[in-house]
Design a protein around this motif. Structure first.
Motif, mmCIF file in Angstrom:
data_model
loop_
_atom_site.group_PDB
_atom_site.id
_atom_site.type_symbol
_atom_site.label_atom_id
_atom_site.label_comp_id
_atom_site.label_asym_id
_atom_site.label_seq_id
_atom_site.Cartn_x
_atom_site.Cartn_y
_atom_site.Cartn_z
ATOM 1 N N ASP A 1 49.893 43.314 7.270
ATOM 2 C CA ASP A 1 50.978 42.615 7.969
ATOM 3 C C ASP A 1 52.287 43.378 7.742
ATOM 4 O O ASP A 1 53.134 43.447 8.627
ATOM 5 C CB ASP A 1 51.148 41.182 7.446
ATOM 6 N N PHE B 1 56.407 39.920 13.072
ATOM 7 C CA PHE B 1 55.820 38.589 12.869
ATOM 8 C C PHE B 1 56.383 37.630 13.912
ATOM 9 O O PHE B 1 57.584 37.641 14.197
ATOM 10 C CB PHE B 1 56.190 38.032 11.487
ATOM 11 N N VAL B 2 55.500 36.771 14.431
ATOM 12 C CA VAL B 2 55.917 35.793 15.437
ATOM 13 C C VAL B 2 55.424 34.413 15.008
ATOM 14 O O VAL B 2 54.273 34.268 14.607
ATOM 15 C CB VAL B 2 55.290 36.154 16.808
ATOM 16 N N VAL B 3 56.299 33.423 15.072
ATOM 17 C CA VAL B 3 55.905 32.052 14.718
ATOM 18 C C VAL B 3 56.101 31.158 15.938
ATOM 19 O O VAL B 3 57.156 31.187 16.564
ATOM 20 C CB VAL B 3 56.772 31.482 13.573
ATOM 21 N N SER C 1 60.761 35.313 16.627
ATOM 22 C CA SER C 1 60.378 36.646 16.157
ATOM 23 C C SER C 1 61.126 36.867 14.839
ATOM 24 O O SER C 1 62.317 37.143 14.833
ATOM 25 C CB SER C 1 60.780 37.691 17.205
ATOM 26 N N SER D 1 61.332 43.359 15.589
ATOM 27 C CA SER D 1 61.699 41.968 15.897
ATOM 28 C C SER D 1 62.053 41.800 17.369
ATOM 29 O O SER D 1 61.835 40.737 17.945
ATOM 30 C CB SER D 1 62.889 41.533 15.046
ATOM 31 N N GLY E 1 57.715 41.925 18.420
ATOM 32 C CA GLY E 1 57.580 40.465 18.313
ATOM 33 C C GLY E 1 57.549 39.784 19.680
ATOM 34 O O GLY E 1 56.606 39.037 19.986
ATOM 35 N N GLU F 1 53.155 28.871 9.883
ATOM 36 C CA GLU F 1 52.816 30.258 9.566
ATOM 37 C C GLU F 1 52.922 31.144 10.801
ATOM 38 O O GLU F 1 52.715 30.677 11.916
ATOM 39 C CB GLU F 1 51.363 30.348 9.066
ATOM 40 N N PRO F 2 53.205 32.446 10.579
ATOM 41 C CA PRO F 2 53.194 33.378 11.717
ATOM 42 C C PRO F 2 51.824 33.437 12.373
ATOM 43 O O PRO F 2 50.807 33.295 11.703
ATOM 44 C CB PRO F 2 53.535 34.726 11.068
ATOM 45 N N SER F 3 51.800 33.650 13.675
ATOM 46 C CA SER F 3 50.542 33.785 14.402
ATOM 47 C C SER F 3 49.866 35.093 14.013
ATOM 48 O O SER F 3 50.544 36.094 13.809
ATOM 49 C CB SER F 3 50.798 33.834 15.907
#
Ligand code: SF4
Length: 462
Positions: free
Chosen positions: A6, A151-153, A146, A17, A21, A159-161
């Motif tokens: 990750d 990381f994307v939530v 993002s 980002s 993201g 939690e991030p996807s």
């Protein structure tokens, strides 16, 4: 517990980002439509960009990344040439292939709405995607954040996807103190503790093969970049320098040039970040804007630590894995306890975190004890505190490209300073991470990837 994969993920420039993201978020949105069997009903998609994504989206390629993402194209899988072709089709012909198979009209100017002054509560980098049918009825609306490093939530998710989580019970570590305690208890070094953690996600062979691939992508990125000259895209007319420097350095006699190591470190950092600014293939480490620091310091370790420089290929591959694991352990702490997002805490979170990670990786390869490695990371971060994010024109070029070279050299110095000590020091890594978090919270939004302050307003675009 965040995985090494990750922290180091393969993506496209120029921003983890603002490019990677949003592209992932749009791809997830398209996938959801597909799973619901509603893709074919869609006649229009609107993308709302909020806060920093809207403020610097043009310069970071956010708009086109989100549009290509709607084709269910993933940044880690797409070839840069295919990405360019899809971008041109959407931009020049207004044709978007939703989920890769359903053509709809799409205009970057009309279907993407910029809302730079609207900051959603969870994070300054937010995007909302809405799909409509032919009668204007809403079929699906989803909001994503993002949060840095690609990381994307999803709104409402904790939690991030797409982040792998261990299936088994794990102690993990959530602070530098716990990390050191685990080293003490197990007799492992920091990379060893991270490997033990990583083994809950994958086998050791998978980890070594995966990290070899990460290293190969980094190396390819440098090799590609030193063949390219001309100007970077975006209108700033920034000249690419890596090729010229590479051609010159390749001719110089290392015996006669005292600053040679530093010149090569600078070159590798520049090469990676020029390729990133050009929208090329890079490894987030832990972000795209800071992607040059880890490869530059790793190059230093592989070339200038005599034990490694003269080792067999197998031993060198092991050294690379050790470096990445030690660096990732530190990256996890920054991600968990503060932020690696320039939009959230300024450049200290991107370049500062990368510098600390690189210092830790190098200190391990120099034979540092866990205390010395923690000290190296702490020194590097301490002297990046307060670093603002003020990219000119919202492009990841000035100050970003040179900043990576400076931070790489800082990381080397931090590791060397730590190795001269015995690991005992006044400021702990946890304290410096908390200081970074607080400094970021106090920092004006002008200096958090909005291009509304600092160099971004004092150096006019020509
Ligand atoms: S100034 Fe730092 S945080 Fe901001 S875009 Fe550049 S590298 Fe990223």
């Amino acid at each position: 517990m965040i995985s090494t994969f990750d922290i180091f993920s393969i993506g496209l420039g120029p921003s983890s980002s603002h490019t990677v993201g949003p592209m992932r978020a749009a791809a997830e949105f398209a996938e959801t439509l597909d799973k619901q069997g509603r893709t074919e009903l869609v006649q229009r998609v609107q993308v709302d960009l909020f806060g920093s994504l809207a403020a610097t989206g043009e310069g970071h390629g956010t708009l086109i990344a989100a549009a290509v993402g709607l084709e269910n194209v993933r940044p880690e899988a797409v070839e840069p040439d295919d990405y360019t072709a899809a971008s041109e089709r959407i931009r020049d012909h207004g044709v978007l292939r939703l989920s890769g198979h359903h053509e709809i009209p799409f205009s970057l100017g009309k279907d993407i709405v910029l809302r730079p002054l609207t900051i959603l509560p969870r994070h300054p980098n937010a995007l909302r995607l809405i799909a409509y049918d032919g009668s204007g009825q809403e079929l699906l609306s989803e909001t994503f954040f993002s949060i840095g490093g690609g990381f994307v939530v999803r709104e409402g998710a904790a939690e991030p996807s797409g982040v792998d989580r261990p299936q088994t019970e794990s102690q993990g570590f959530s602070s530098g103190a716990e990390l050191l305690e685990q080293c003490e208890q197990t007799g492992l070094n920091i990379s060893g503790v991270m490997l033990r953690q990583e083994l809950q996600f994958r086998t050791e062979v998978q980890i070594r093969v995966g990290l070899k691939r990460i290293h190969d992508v980094m190396t390819d990125c440098v090799e590609r970049s030193v063949r390219e000259d001309g100007h970077l895209p975006g209108g700033l007319k920034v000249r690419r320098r890596a090729k010229k420097w590479f051609d010159e350095l390749s001719q110089e006699d290392p015996e006669r040039a005292p600053g040679m190591a530093m010149d090569w470190v600078n070159l590798v950092a520049l090469a990676v970040n020029e390729e990133n600014a050009n929208g090329g293939r890079v490894v987030t480490a832990p972000t795209n804007g800071a992607a040059g620091i880890i490869p530059a310091v790793l190059h230093y370790a592989m070339t200038y630590i005599p034990r490694i420089a003269s080792a067999t290929q197998e031993e060198r591959d092991r050294a690379v894995v050790q470096f990445f694991l030690a660096a990732a352990a530190i990256g996890v702490l920054f991600k968990e306890r503060a932020s690696i997002s320039g939009a959230e805490v300024g450049c200290q979170g991107e370049v500062g975190s990368a510098s600390a990670m690189a210092a830790a990786g190098l200190a391990e390869l120099l034979g540092g004890t866990p205390l010395q490695v923690e000290n190296a990371a702490e020194i590097a971060m301490e002297h990046n505190l307060g670093l603002t994010c003020d990219p000119i024109g919202g492009l990841v070029q000035i100050p970003c490209i040179e900043r990576n070279a400076i931070a790489a050299v800082k990381a080397i110095n931090a590791a060397r300073m730590a190795m001269r000590g015995d690991g005992v020091h006044h400021v702990s890594l946890d304290q410096v991470i908390e200081t970074m978090r607080q400094t970021g919270a106090d920092m004006s939004d002008k200096y958090k990837e909005t291009a509304m302050g600092g160099l971004a307003v004092n150096v006019p675009l020509c």
